[in-house]
Design a protein around this motif. Structure first.
Motif, mmCIF file in Angstrom:
data_model
loop_
_atom_site.group_PDB
_atom_site.id
_atom_site.type_symbol
_atom_site.label_atom_id
_atom_site.label_comp_id
_atom_site.label_asym_id
_atom_site.label_seq_id
_atom_site.Cartn_x
_atom_site.Cartn_y
_atom_site.Cartn_z
ATOM 1 N N ASP A 15 0.850 -1.390 0.072
ATOM 2 C CA ASP A 15 -0.089 -0.006 -0.104
ATOM 3 C C ASP A 15 0.816 1.258 -0.121
ATOM 4 O O ASP A 15 0.814 2.219 0.886
ATOM 5 N N TRP A 16 1.737 1.247 -0.870
ATOM 6 C CA TRP A 16 2.642 2.278 -0.961
ATOM 7 C C TRP A 16 2.397 3.248 -2.262
ATOM 8 O O TRP A 16 1.826 2.797 -3.237
ATOM 9 N N SER A 17 2.852 4.403 -2.181
ATOM 10 C CA SER A 17 2.637 5.424 -3.215
ATOM 11 C C SER A 17 3.945 5.070 -4.091
ATOM 12 O O SER A 17 4.758 4.380 -3.725
ATOM 13 N N TYR A 18 3.942 5.760 -5.454
ATOM 14 C CA TYR A 18 4.955 5.445 -6.226
ATOM 15 C C TYR A 18 6.201 5.906 -5.743
ATOM 16 O O TYR A 18 7.283 5.426 -5.849
ATOM 17 N N SER A 19 6.127 7.102 -5.189
ATOM 18 C CA SER A 19 7.310 7.717 -4.543
ATOM 19 C C SER A 19 7.918 6.909 -3.266
ATOM 20 O O SER A 19 9.197 7.023 -3.417
ATOM 21 N N THR A 20 7.034 6.428 -2.496
ATOM 22 C CA THR A 20 7.569 5.718 -1.421
ATOM 23 C C THR A 20 8.307 4.488 -2.000
ATOM 24 O O THR A 20 9.408 4.133 -1.307
ATOM 25 N N TRP A 21 7.571 3.654 -2.959
ATOM 26 C CA TRP A 21 8.066 2.408 -3.566
ATOM 27 C C TRP A 21 9.450 2.962 -4.097
ATOM 28 O O TRP A 21 10.764 2.259 -4.272
ATOM 29 N N ARG A 22 9.561 4.143 -4.845
ATOM 30 C CA ARG A 22 10.897 4.605 -5.346
ATOM 31 C C ARG A 22 12.048 4.775 -4.526
ATOM 32 O O ARG A 22 13.214 4.107 -4.536
ATOM 33 N N ARG A 23 11.623 5.487 -3.281
ATOM 34 C CA ARG A 23 12.710 5.717 -2.254
ATOM 35 C C ARG A 23 13.261 4.107 -1.757
ATOM 36 O O ARG A 23 14.260 3.910 -1.404
ATOM 37 N N ARG A 24 12.241 3.232 -1.435
ATOM 38 C CA ARG A 24 12.528 1.887 -0.866
ATOM 39 C C ARG A 24 13.200 1.087 -1.983
ATOM 40 O O ARG A 24 14.489 0.469 -1.691
ATOM 41 N N ARG A 25 13.196 1.268 -3.103
ATOM 42 C CA ARG A 25 13.901 0.632 -4.249
ATOM 43 C C ARG A 25 15.301 0.957 -4.130
ATOM 44 O O ARG A 25 16.424 0.385 -4.223
ATOM 45 N N GLU A 26 15.598 2.504 -4.141
ATOM 46 C CA GLU A 26 16.594 3.023 -4.136
ATOM 47 C C GLU A 26 17.604 2.539 -2.903
ATOM 48 O O GLU A 26 18.678 2.453 -2.998
ATOM 49 N N GLU A 27 16.797 2.482 -1.743
ATOM 50 C CA GLU A 27 17.658 2.261 -0.529
ATOM 51 C C GLU A 27 18.051 0.602 -0.663
ATOM 52 O O GLU A 27 19.280 0.344 -0.172
ATOM 53 N N CYS A 28 17.209 -0.084 -1.286
ATOM 54 C CA CYS A 28 17.357 -1.443 -1.244
ATOM 55 C C CYS A 28 18.817 -1.583 -2.339
ATOM 56 O O CYS A 28 19.713 -2.331 -1.891
ATOM 57 N N GLN A 29 18.845 -0.836 -3.322
ATOM 58 C CA GLN A 29 19.989 -0.867 -4.324
ATOM 59 C C GLN A 29 21.190 -0.603 -3.871
ATOM 60 O O GLN A 29 22.189 -1.042 -4.467
ATOM 61 N N ILE A 30 21.438 0.096 -2.798
ATOM 62 C CA ILE A 30 22.432 0.391 -2.172
ATOM 63 C C ILE A 30 22.933 -0.254 -0.857
ATOM 64 O O ILE A 30 23.564 0.053 -0.070
ATOM 65 N N SER A 31 22.067 -1.307 -0.612
ATOM 66 C CA SER A 31 22.084 -2.254 0.637
ATOM 67 C C SER A 31 22.725 -3.556 0.097
ATOM 68 O O SER A 31 22.924 -3.965 -0.965
ATOM 69 N N PRO A 32 22.995 -4.381 1.278
ATOM 70 C CA PRO A 32 23.362 -5.906 0.923
ATOM 71 C C PRO A 32 22.485 -6.673 0.326
ATOM 72 O O PRO A 32 22.664 -7.868 -0.076
ATOM 73 N N TYR A 33 21.270 -6.144 0.215
ATOM 74 C CA TYR A 33 20.008 -6.865 -0.300
ATOM 75 C C TYR A 33 19.712 -6.335 -1.857
ATOM 76 O O TYR A 33 18.672 -6.701 -2.316
ATOM 77 N N LYS A 34 20.756 -5.595 -2.498
ATOM 78 C CA LYS A 34 20.522 -5.075 -3.801
ATOM 79 C C LYS A 34 20.133 -6.511 -4.704
ATOM 80 O O LYS A 34 19.548 -6.022 -5.889
ATOM 81 N N ASP A 35 20.538 -7.335 -4.699
ATOM 82 C CA ASP A 35 20.195 -8.425 -5.469
ATOM 83 C C ASP A 35 18.494 -8.796 -5.544
ATOM 84 O O ASP A 35 17.927 -9.670 -6.234
ATOM 85 N N ALA A 36 17.693 -8.219 -4.695
ATOM 86 C CA ALA A 36 16.323 -8.222 -4.473
ATOM 87 C C ALA A 36 15.721 -7.706 -5.709
ATOM 88 O O ALA A 36 14.458 -7.924 -6.372
ATOM 89 N N ILE A 37 16.289 -6.458 -6.325
ATOM 90 C CA ILE A 37 15.816 -5.799 -7.358
ATOM 91 C C ILE A 37 16.579 -6.148 -8.921
ATOM 92 O O ILE A 37 17.766 -6.354 -8.799
ATOM 93 N N ILE A 38 15.608 -6.668 -9.691
ATOM 94 C CA ILE A 38 16.302 -7.457 -11.092
ATOM 95 C C ILE A 38 16.120 -6.412 -12.169
ATOM 96 O O ILE A 38 15.036 -5.857 -12.385
ATOM 97 N N MET A 39 17.065 -5.586 -12.334
ATOM 98 C CA MET A 39 17.025 -4.490 -13.515
ATOM 99 C C MET A 39 17.078 -5.090 -14.763
ATOM 100 O O MET A 39 17.792 -5.706 -15.141
ATOM 101 N N GLU A 40 16.057 -4.763 -15.586
ATOM 102 C CA GLU A 40 15.762 -5.179 -16.938
ATOM 103 C C GLU A 40 16.360 -4.182 -17.657
ATOM 104 O O GLU A 40 16.886 -4.383 -18.887
ATOM 105 N N SER A 41 16.235 -3.029 -17.361
ATOM 106 C CA SER A 41 16.638 -1.784 -18.303
ATOM 107 C C SER A 41 16.746 -0.638 -17.488
ATOM 108 O O SER A 41 16.474 -0.784 -15.980
ATOM 109 N N GLN A 42 17.084 0.620 -17.676
ATOM 110 C CA GLN A 42 17.226 1.741 -16.639
ATOM 111 C C GLN A 42 15.751 2.055 -15.840
ATOM 112 O O GLN A 42 15.639 2.498 -14.954
#
Length: 71
Positions: A15-42
């Motif tokens: 139940d997140w807004s787009y901006s909340t999702w974006r912040r969480r994604r960015e936090e995840c990408q610089i964490s030890p759990y960055k492999d949770a995000i699978i980047m298909e493209s930019q």
């Protein structure tokens, strides 16, 4: 195989807004759990649900430890 979610499914699940999702994604990408995000493209990605939940638990512990001076 673990469950793979789209960003919209993650937003709906938590139940997140787009901006909340974006912040969480960015936090995840610089964490030890960055492999949770699978980047298909930019602009396109998918999320490993279980690994992303582990990231959220890790983040919660960090906040808790900082708040109560346990670090």
């Amino acid at each position: 195989m673990s469950e793979i979610l789209t960003p919209k499914e993650v937003q709906k699940k938590y139940d997140w807004s787009y901006s909340t999702w974006r912040r969480r994604r960015e936090e995840c990408q610089i964490s030890p759990y960055k492999d949770a995000i699978i980047m298909e493209s930019q602009r396109r990605c998918h999320v490993k649900a279980k690994r992303f939940e582990e990231f959220l638990e890790w983040k919660s512990k960090q906040i808790y430890d900082e708040r109560f001076g346990l670090v």
